[in-house]
Design an enzyme around this catalytic site. Sequence first.
Site, PDB file in Angstrom:
ATOM      1  N   ASP A  62      11.138  25.859  52.981  1.00  0.00           N
ATOM      2  CA  ASP A  62      11.112  27.325  53.071  1.00  0.00           C
ATOM      3  C   ASP A  62      11.208  27.798  54.521  1.00  0.00           C
ATOM      4  OD1 ASP A  62      10.340  28.779  50.392  1.00  0.00           O
ATOM      5  OD2 ASP A  62       9.154  26.953  50.405  1.00  0.00           O
TER       6      ASP A  62
ATOM      7  N   THR B 176      10.410  27.571  44.225  1.00  0.00           N
ATOM      8  CA  THR B 176       9.826  26.446  44.966  1.00  0.00           C
ATOM      9  C   THR B 176       9.277  25.384  44.024  1.00  0.00           C
ATOM     10  OG1 THR B 176       9.150  28.122  46.570  1.00  0.00           O
ATOM     11  CG2 THR B 176       8.383  25.896  46.958  1.00  0.00           C
TER      12      THR B 176
END
Length: 381
Positions: free
Chosen positions: A52, A149
């Site tokens: 990320d 995610t």
Amino acid sequence: MESEKYSKELDVAVRVVHMACSLCQRVQEGLVSTSSDQVKSKDDDSLVTVADWSVQATVSWILSDIFGCQNVSIIAEEDVQTLSKADSADLLAAVVNTVNECLAEAPKYGLQRPDKVLGTSQILEAISRCNSTGGPTGRHWILDPVDGTLGFVRKDQYAIALALMEDGELVLGVLGCPNYPMKKEWLSYHHEYYQNMSLSSPPTSDSWEKGCVMYARRGSGKAWMQPLVRGPKKLEWPNSARLIRVSSINDPALATFCESVQNSNSNHSFTAGVAHTVGLRKQPLRVYSMVKYAAIAHGDAEIFMKFARSGYKEKIWDHAAGVVIVEEAGGVVTDAGGRPLEFSRGVYLEGLDRGIIACSGATLHGKIIGAVYASWDSSNL
């Protein structure tokens, strides 16, 4: 020439998303388990990985380098607070290393690499530069560095999403889908399962197994897909692209319907009611991330519905890129009242009527909207 407006922005966005896909694949290969230091938990319990922050830093650095820091406003999901804490030193070191490895490969994608290795402060600065709150005026990039995610950590579907908004209107969208299968039927399998299956049947020369970048420019009436740049051999840029188009199925009985995997932020029982009312026969395809929009644009699914549970607010980076691509591929995306989604009111999709409905065409879309009204009335009696 008006038709070429945003062509440079789109070109850069496609290249940087390809880079981000490569970065994510590299991090994923090193992600042995979710208990490692490479995964931190955010306040809302979603997982944040090295990927990320690394993607956010990479995209921020490239866009700022090309268009100038003062001209680049980025709305993105991650902030630097967690990374800046004393107990995050190892995580930060991993991010710095990952970003520099990725940027070193920029020439492979036709982009400039930095003159020298970026230091920790430069990388934190690139991440923290993504602090725009958007709004109705000016030009804003909208980034979700790793959408889904949980899908990423589980080695399933996830996406890197980048869109551009100018004066409140979305003008381009790019979706990197590193695990997107080229065979529709594999979408419903876990990624590692079809990875094993693909080993038993050698790929044909004109197809690639998985992984792509999809993109579109608003008003062009076209959406495109490229295979990922992979392997040690240098693929000449521009990469080969092919047009994608939504499915022509408009009979609900034959349509494939996507929804979120997790029911923590979406109401599965209400979507099941709508599906029943409209006559959808197939089991819903539960897919992580904006890959649901990719599936519609690519013609692998016809419908995506999401009705948030009360208290959950949709964020613009979870939808912006996917909406542009689906609409340019011939689909329709609105809220449940049939109105266009509003991206110009900050980081949330404000004024959303109940939920989001994306369809491959107007006929199905109309039927779904009607079923929502019927179901909503009966569920609120």
